[in-house]
Write an enzyme that holds these catalytic residues in place. Structure first.
Site, PDB file in Angstrom:
ATOM      1  N   ASP A 122      -2.125   3.061   3.468  1.00 23.73           N
ATOM      2  CA  ASP A 122      -2.606   3.897   2.367  1.00 23.73           C
ATOM      3  C   ASP A 122      -3.412   3.166   1.304  1.00 23.73           C
ATOM      4  OD1 ASP A 122      -0.712   2.345   1.141  1.00 23.73           O
ATOM      5  OD2 ASP A 122       0.818   3.905   1.066  1.00 23.73           O
TER       6      ASP A 122
ATOM      7  N   GLU B  86       1.311   3.741  10.603  1.00 25.72           N
ATOM      8  CA  GLU B  86       2.125   4.129   9.438  1.00 25.72           C
ATOM      9  C   GLU B  86       1.604   5.445   8.861  1.00 25.72           C
ATOM     10  OE1 GLU B  86       2.785   2.361   5.259  1.00 25.72           O
ATOM     11  OE2 GLU B  86       4.142   1.173   6.489  1.00 25.72           O
TER      12      GLU B  86
ATOM     13  N   GLU C 211      -2.525   5.762  -3.577  1.00 31.77           N
ATOM     14  CA  GLU C 211      -2.098   5.699  -2.180  1.00 31.77           C
ATOM     15  C   GLU C 211      -1.799   7.063  -1.559  1.00 31.77           C
ATOM     16  OE1 GLU C 211      -0.819   3.752  -4.612  1.00 31.77           O
ATOM     17  OE2 GLU C 211      -1.591   1.772  -4.049  1.00 31.77           O
TER      18      GLU C 211
ATOM     19  N   HIS D 165       4.145  -4.202  -8.777  1.00 29.31           N
ATOM     20  CA  HIS D 165       2.679  -4.279  -8.901  1.00 29.31           C
ATOM     21  C   HIS D 165       1.975  -2.938  -8.990  1.00 29.31           C
ATOM     22  CE1 HIS D 165       1.572  -2.818  -4.882  1.00 29.31           C
ATOM     23  NE2 HIS D 165       2.714  -3.320  -4.504  1.00 29.31           N
TER      24      HIS D 165
ATOM     25  N   ARG E 171      -0.056   0.410  -9.450  1.00 29.41           N
ATOM     26  CA  ARG E 171      -0.973   0.805 -10.533  1.00 29.41           C
ATOM     27  C   ARG E 171      -0.321   1.766 -11.513  1.00 29.41           C
ATOM     28  NH1 ARG E 171      -5.133  -1.018  -7.520  1.00 29.41           N
ATOM     29  NH2 ARG E 171      -7.143  -1.308  -8.532  1.00 29.41           N
TER      30      ARG E 171
ATOM     31  N   HIS F  29       2.587 -10.809  -8.335  1.00 26.74           N
ATOM     32  CA  HIS F  29       1.338 -10.343  -7.713  1.00 26.74           C
ATOM     33  C   HIS F  29       0.146 -10.894  -8.501  1.00 26.74           C
ATOM     34  CE1 HIS F  29      -1.740  -7.523  -6.360  1.00 26.74           C
ATOM     35  NE2 HIS F  29      -0.907  -7.047  -5.444  1.00 26.74           N
TER      36      HIS F  29
HETATM   37  C1  UD1 Z   1      -3.591  -3.019  -3.504  1.00 29.35           C
HETATM   38  C2  UD1 Z   1      -3.554  -1.577  -3.000  1.00 29.35           C
HETATM   39  C3  UD1 Z   1      -2.130  -1.054  -2.997  1.00 29.35           C
HETATM   40  C4  UD1 Z   1      -1.179  -2.007  -2.292  1.00 29.35           C
HETATM   41  C5  UD1 Z   1      -1.318  -3.390  -2.884  1.00 29.35           C
HETATM   42  C6  UD1 Z   1      -0.450  -4.373  -2.153  1.00 29.35           C
HETATM   43  C7  UD1 Z   1      -5.495  -0.128  -3.472  1.00 29.35           C
HETATM   44  C8  UD1 Z   1      -6.238   0.650  -4.480  1.00 29.35           C
HETATM   45  N1  UD1 Z   1      -4.365  -0.741  -3.875  1.00 29.35           N
HETATM   46  O1  UD1 Z   1      -3.247  -2.972  -4.889  1.00 29.35           O
HETATM   47  O2  UD1 Z   1      -2.107   0.200  -2.329  1.00 29.35           O
HETATM   48  O3  UD1 Z   1       0.150  -1.553  -2.437  1.00 29.35           O
HETATM   49  O4  UD1 Z   1      -2.675  -3.814  -2.785  1.00 29.35           O
HETATM   50  O5  UD1 Z   1      -0.348  -5.572  -2.832  1.00 29.35           O
HETATM   51  O6  UD1 Z   1      -5.905  -0.208  -2.339  1.00 29.35           O
HETATM   52  N2  UD1 Z   1      -5.941 -10.462  -6.584  1.00 29.35           N
HETATM   53  C9  UD1 Z   1      -6.261 -11.784  -6.409  1.00 29.35           C
HETATM   54  N3  UD1 Z   1      -5.995 -12.352  -5.178  1.00 29.35           N
HETATM   55  C10 UD1 Z   1      -5.437 -11.686  -4.157  1.00 29.35           C
HETATM   56  C11 UD1 Z   1      -5.094 -10.336  -4.359  1.00 29.35           C
HETATM   57  C12 UD1 Z   1      -5.372  -9.728  -5.582  1.00 29.35           C
HETATM   58  O7  UD1 Z   1      -6.772 -12.444  -7.289  1.00 29.35           O
HETATM   59  O8  UD1 Z   1      -5.204 -12.267  -3.107  1.00 29.35           O
HETATM   60  C13 UD1 Z   1      -6.243  -9.827  -7.894  1.00 29.35           C
HETATM   61  C14 UD1 Z   1      -7.748  -9.587  -8.113  1.00 29.35           C
HETATM   62  O9  UD1 Z   1      -8.074  -9.767  -9.453  1.00 29.35           O
HETATM   63  C15 UD1 Z   1      -7.889  -8.109  -7.725  1.00 29.35           C
HETATM   64  C16 UD1 Z   1      -6.586  -7.573  -8.286  1.00 29.35           C
HETATM   65  O10 UD1 Z   1      -5.612  -8.562  -7.992  1.00 29.35           O
HETATM   66  O11 UD1 Z   1      -9.037  -7.528  -8.283  1.00 29.35           O
HETATM   67  C17 UD1 Z   1      -6.142  -6.227  -7.774  1.00 29.35           C
HETATM   68  O12 UD1 Z   1      -6.228  -6.142  -6.367  1.00 29.35           O
HETATM   69  P1  UD1 Z   1      -6.405  -4.682  -5.692  1.00 29.35           P
HETATM   70  O13 UD1 Z   1      -6.441  -4.851  -4.213  1.00 29.35           O
HETATM   71  O14 UD1 Z   1      -7.538  -3.962  -6.322  1.00 29.35           O
HETATM   72  O15 UD1 Z   1      -5.127  -3.881  -6.152  1.00 29.35           O
HETATM   73  P2  UD1 Z   1      -3.600  -4.146  -5.887  1.00 29.35           P
HETATM   74  O16 UD1 Z   1      -2.886  -3.831  -7.146  1.00 29.35           O
HETATM   75  O17 UD1 Z   1      -3.418  -5.464  -5.257  1.00 29.35           O
HETATM   76  N1  UDP Z   2       5.685 -10.279   0.261  1.00 30.00           N
HETATM   77  C1  UDP Z   2       5.324 -11.598   0.545  1.00 30.00           C
HETATM   78  N2  UDP Z   2       5.291 -12.505  -0.462  1.00 30.00           N
HETATM   79  C2  UDP Z   2       5.583 -12.183  -1.743  1.00 30.00           C
HETATM   80  C3  UDP Z   2       5.942 -10.824  -2.034  1.00 30.00           C
HETATM   81  C4  UDP Z   2       5.965  -9.912  -1.014  1.00 30.00           C
HETATM   82  O1  UDP Z   2       5.065 -11.933   1.704  1.00 30.00           O
HETATM   83  O2  UDP Z   2       5.540 -13.061  -2.607  1.00 30.00           O
HETATM   84  C5  UDP Z   2       5.697  -9.287   1.363  1.00 30.00           C
HETATM   85  C6  UDP Z   2       6.883  -8.359   1.444  1.00 30.00           C
HETATM   86  O3  UDP Z   2       7.900  -8.894   2.267  1.00 30.00           O
HETATM   87  C7  UDP Z   2       6.279  -7.108   2.062  1.00 30.00           C
HETATM   88  C8  UDP Z   2       4.875  -7.119   1.524  1.00 30.00           C
HETATM   89  O4  UDP Z   2       4.597  -8.447   1.117  1.00 30.00           O
HETATM   90  O5  UDP Z   2       6.192  -7.196   3.466  1.00 30.00           O
HETATM   91  C9  UDP Z   2       4.759  -6.181   0.365  1.00 30.00           C
HETATM   92  O6  UDP Z   2       3.512  -6.282  -0.195  1.00 30.00           O
HETATM   93  P1  UDP Z   2       3.128  -5.624  -1.583  1.00 30.00           P
HETATM   94  O7  UDP Z   2       4.336  -5.545  -2.440  1.00 30.00           O
HETATM   95  O8  UDP Z   2       1.940  -6.381  -2.051  1.00 30.00           O
HETATM   96  O9  UDP Z   2       2.631  -4.171  -1.170  1.00 30.00           O
HETATM   97  P2  UDP Z   2       3.379  -2.793  -0.863  1.00 30.00           P
HETATM   98  O10 UDP Z   2       4.525  -3.042   0.056  1.00 30.00           O
HETATM   99  O11 UDP Z   2       3.835  -2.241  -2.164  1.00 30.00           O
HETATM  100  O12 UDP Z   2       2.305  -1.954  -0.263  1.00 30.00           O
END
Ligand code: UD1
Ligand code: UDP
Length: 367
Positions: free
Chosen positions: A95, A117, A131, A208, A210, A241
């Site tokens: 999602d 999923e 999502e 984490h 939104r 995160h």
């Molecule tokens: C995204 C997904 C969310 C998912 C989550 C898992 C969308 C809109 N959101 O949210 O559904 O649950 O990932 O974690 O698709 N960043 C880094 N390095 C990384 C990852 C993120 O620096 O490796 C920072 C960046 O500044 C980036 C920000 O985090 O712009 C947000 O990342 P983004 O993918 O937009 O949203 P998430 O909150 O991670």
């Molecule tokens: N996870 C990880 N390292 C971390 C935190 C989470 O590998 O430091 C794993 C966790 O076991 C799960 C996934 O990342 O499988 C969850 O990711 P996230 O919370 O980013 O996204 P969501 O599950 O909310 O979509």
């Protein structure tokens, strides 16, 4: 049969990695992996662990990106890749905005999409945001739906998805979890290396979403700080995160406390071992609501609703809401009331048996 898999964030990567490995082992299938890199380092951690080298990497992540930026960059980037590869089918997961944009890009090229999923719903379009709408839209683009549970299948049937296009497979996260949990692991880096899991009660925290950013995170982190102050034998480990908004809020409330450890996101292998050695888990993550029950760990979900009610019904997950007093009270209950703890700390596997990937591969082969 050429199958392209597309994903971009940490949770998609964890849940799709065992499937890509299974596709690569299959003689009749040519597997092509395209990552959007909506996440950069959190994605690369997973690729490295599962030894996956993508054929394509759109490298779209930008610090502080908006949902529109992700969506448009994925759409544009994938167009060229799909044109060049012309896969028979594309697989997307879950999602995220990568999921939805990749499905849409395929639709524009008339390439069939399999949704892994599929069928999770809260029926609240703004929670989780974005999502819920991402998965509804992806579900209506896809023509094959791999639903983790019978309830997910029912959700899809109610939306008019044809019965013979839905397959209940279990969630691939259990495949990933079981593959990784079996590998022996010793923490080598501080603070985990010197944390005494025998005498301390470790609470693993992640947060984490939104819709939680802002006042709700103030409440959640406030409750965690209350617990840390009150219980000297509790150690809180929170791999934060990389979202800058989350980083700032976590530091504001929790930095500088002796028994709260704000650390970098962990690779999946140490993270699974951290969950397995924890006393309980507080999270708003979707994936961890599925993993923790399989590890017999009680989970307090800091959200108002969940699209994963199966573990709530099984008794291992409780919706704690987003109010400071509620989260504090429920955490304290699990720390002080042995019976309440024991009733949640039981193994439950509503999300699968670790064979979801082989089922998906068999279904793809049979088409
Ligand atoms: C995204 C997904 C969310 C998912 C989550 C898992 C969308 C809109 N959101 O949210 O559904 O649950 O990932 O974690 O698709 N960043 C880094 N390095 C990384 C990852 C993120 O620096 O490796 C920072 C960046 O500044 C980036 C920000 O985090 O712009 C947000 O990342 P983004 O993918 O937009 O949203 P998430 O909150 O991670
Ligand atoms: N996870 C990880 N390292 C971390 C935190 C989470 O590998 O430091 C794993 C966790 O076991 C799960 C996934 O990342 O499988 C969850 O990711 P996230 O919370 O980013 O996204 P969501 O599950 O909310 O979509």
């Amino acid at each position: 049969m050429k199958i392209m898999t597309v994903f971009g964030t940490r949770p998609e990567a964890i849940k799709m990695a065992p499937l890509v490995c299974a596709l690569e082992r299959e003689p009749g299938i040519e597997s092509v992996l395209c990552v959007t890199a909506q996440h950069r380092s959190m994605l690369d951690q997973v690729l490295e662990l599962f030894e996956l080298t993508p054929e394509y990497d759109l490298d779209i992540m930008q610090p502080g990106q908006t949902i529109s930026m992700i969506t448009s960059r994925v759409l544009e980037g994938l167009e060229e890749v799909l044109e060049k590869e012309r896969p028979d089918r594309v697989l997307v997961h879950g999602d995220t905005s990568t999921t939805f944009a990749a499905a849409l890009a395929c639709f524009y090229k008339r390439i069939p999409v399999g949704h892994v999923e599929a069928g999770l719903r809260t029926y609240d379009r703004y929670s989780p945001f974005p999502e819920e709408i991402n998965r509804v839209l992806t579900g209506h683009i896809a023509d094959l739906h791999f639903a983790p549970t019978p309830r997910n299948r029912d959700n899809l049937l109610r939306e008019g998805i044809a019965d013979d296009r839905i397959f209940v497979t279990g969630n691939t996260v259990i495949d990933a979890l079981l593959q990784v949990a079996d590998r022996p692991y010793t923490f080598e880096e501080e603070p985990l290396a010197s944390l005494d899991f025998a005498t301390k009660r470790v609470i693993t925290v992640t947060c984490h979403r939104r819709e939680n950013q802002g006042e709700r995170m103030d409440n959640i982190f406030g409750a965690i700080a209350d617990i840390a102050r009150e219980f000297a034998d509790v150690e809180i480990v929170y791999p934060v995160h990389l979202n800058p908004v989350v980083q700032e809020l976590a530091r504001k409330h929790l930095a500088g406390m002796d028994n709260v450890h704000l650390i970098e996101p962990l690779t999946y292998l140490p993270f699974v071992h951290l969950m397995a050695r924890s006393h309980l888990i507080i999270t708003d993550s979707g994936g961890m609501q599925e993993e923790a029950p399989a590890l017999s760990k009680p989970v307090l979900v800091v959200r108002k609703e969940t699209e994963r009610p199966e573990a709530v019904e099984a008794g291992t997950v409780k919706l704690a809401g987003v109010e400071r007093a509620d989260i504090y009270r429920l955490t304290k209950e699990l720390l002080c009331d042995d019976a309440a703890y024991a009733s949640m700390a039981k193994a439950a596997n509503p999300y699968g048996d670790g064979h979801a990937c082989s089922r998906i591969v068999e279904i793809l082969k049979s088409l």
